[in-house]
Scaffold this motif. Structure first.
Motif, PDB file in Angstrom:
ATOM      1  N   GLY A 178       0.843  -1.184   0.000  1.00  0.00           N
ATOM      2  CA  GLY A 178       0.000   0.000   0.000  1.00  0.00           C
ATOM      3  C   GLY A 178       0.879   1.234   0.000  1.00  0.00           C
ATOM      4  N   THR A 179       0.597   2.197  -0.852  1.00  0.00           N
ATOM      5  CA  THR A 179       1.461   3.360  -1.002  1.00  0.00           C
ATOM      6  C   THR A 179       1.522   4.186   0.278  1.00  0.00           C
ATOM      7  N   ASN A 180       2.744   4.423   0.756  1.00  0.00           N
ATOM      8  CA  ASN A 180       2.938   5.306   1.895  1.00  0.00           C
ATOM      9  C   ASN A 180       3.407   6.688   1.447  1.00  0.00           C
ATOM     10  N   GLU A 181       4.302   6.691   0.456  1.00  0.00           N
ATOM     11  CA  GLU A 181       4.841   7.946  -0.054  1.00  0.00           C
ATOM     12  C   GLU A 181       5.032   7.841  -1.561  1.00  0.00           C
ATOM     13  N   ALA A 182       5.173   8.992  -2.187  1.00  0.00           N
ATOM     14  CA  ALA A 182       5.455   9.042  -3.620  1.00  0.00           C
ATOM     15  C   ALA A 182       6.497  10.113  -3.868  1.00  0.00           C
ATOM     16  N   VAL A 183       7.413   9.827  -4.765  1.00  0.00           N
ATOM     17  CA  VAL A 183       8.447  10.791  -5.139  1.00  0.00           C
ATOM     18  C   VAL A 183       8.191  11.233  -6.574  1.00  0.00           C
ATOM     19  N   PHE A 184       7.979  12.530  -6.749  1.00  0.00           N
ATOM     20  CA  PHE A 184       7.747  13.101  -8.073  1.00  0.00           C
ATOM     21  C   PHE A 184       8.983  13.875  -8.521  1.00  0.00           C
ATOM     22  N   VAL A 185       9.350  13.693  -9.769  1.00  0.00           N
ATOM     23  CA  VAL A 185      10.479  14.420 -10.355  1.00  0.00           C
ATOM     24  C   VAL A 185       9.964  15.182 -11.568  1.00  0.00           C
ATOM     25  N   LEU A 186      10.179  16.500 -11.566  1.00  0.00           N
ATOM     26  CA  LEU A 186       9.784  17.357 -12.681  1.00  0.00           C
ATOM     27  C   LEU A 186      11.045  17.785 -13.418  1.00  0.00           C
ATOM     28  N   HIS A 187      11.196  17.299 -14.635  1.00  0.00           N
ATOM     29  CA  HIS A 187      12.372  17.604 -15.448  1.00  0.00           C
ATOM     30  C   HIS A 187      12.037  18.732 -16.411  1.00  0.00           C
TER      31      HIS A 187
END
Length: 210
Positions: free
Chosen positions: A96-105
């Motif tokens: 189950g998702t606890n965290e998410a890492v987003f990268v904006l290039h």
């Protein structure tokens, strides 16, 4: 790193962002903590079929990764439109998702270069009119349409400036260039939006009346 990195919880509330993300969004981490990332992104008004980075983030949190080919538009801290690609990694997805890492290039420079290169390939630099290559392409499209539908018709006009060489020889090439630009402006004033005015080269122009 140069890319904007933002970490959220499973609901999309910001937990961390690096300096590049602060610069891109125009705010500090302290002001973003536990605020919804989609709600805090400043983007242009959505148009039909225009991908929304807010929707992409919401989808990513539910397990649908963003398309790496999609280019989204966001506003930076100076209210300038920036083109970015979005990547996402879900943490602890198997339980189950606890965290998410987003990268904006940021791909703004690359997109500007692509647009400029595409424009230069199809337009005359001096007058801003379409060039011979683009004119022949549009003419070919019109001919193919006429072949499919005989009720459609069009006309092509060819214009050659008489004694244009005299201007260059007596008043310099700068005067000749100024006249070509003036001629382009004058000719465009009498055309419809769907018509095409092109500079074929030198003192040769062509008009495609669709």
């Amino acid at each position: 790193i140069g890319d904007a990195v933002i970490t959220t919880n499973a609901s999309g509330d910001v937990m961390y962002m690096n300096r590049a993300a602060e610069s891109l969004l125009g705010t500090r981490l302290e002001r973003m903590l536990m605020r919804s990332l989609p709600d805090q992104l400043s983007t242009p008004p959505a148009e039909d079929d225009t991908p929304s980075i807010q929707a992409a983030i919401v989808d990513a949190l539910t397990g649908t990764p963003p398309d790496q080919r999609t280019i989204f538009t966001v506003y930076d801290s100076h209210r300038r439109a920036r083109q970015v690609k979005l990547a996402c990694t879900l943490l602890n997805a198997h339980t189950g998702t606890n965290e998410a890492v987003f990268v904006l290039h940021d791909v703004s420079k690359e997109q500007t270069y692509i647009r400029e290169t595409a424009w230069q390939a199809t337009h005359d630099e001096l007058t801003g009119l379409v060039n011979r290559y683009e004119f022949e392409h549009r003419l070919s499209l019109l001919l193919s349409q006429n072949n499919r539908d005989e009720t459609q018709c069009g006309a092509m006009l060819y214009l050659d400036l008489d004694q244009f060489k005299v201007i260059n020889d007596t008043s310099s090439h700068s005067a000749g260039d100024a006249m070509l630009r003036a001629m382009s402006t004058m000719l465009q004033q009498n055309l419809h939006l769907e018509d095409t005015l092109a500079r074929l080269g030198g003192d040769e122009f062509a008009i495609l009346l669709e």
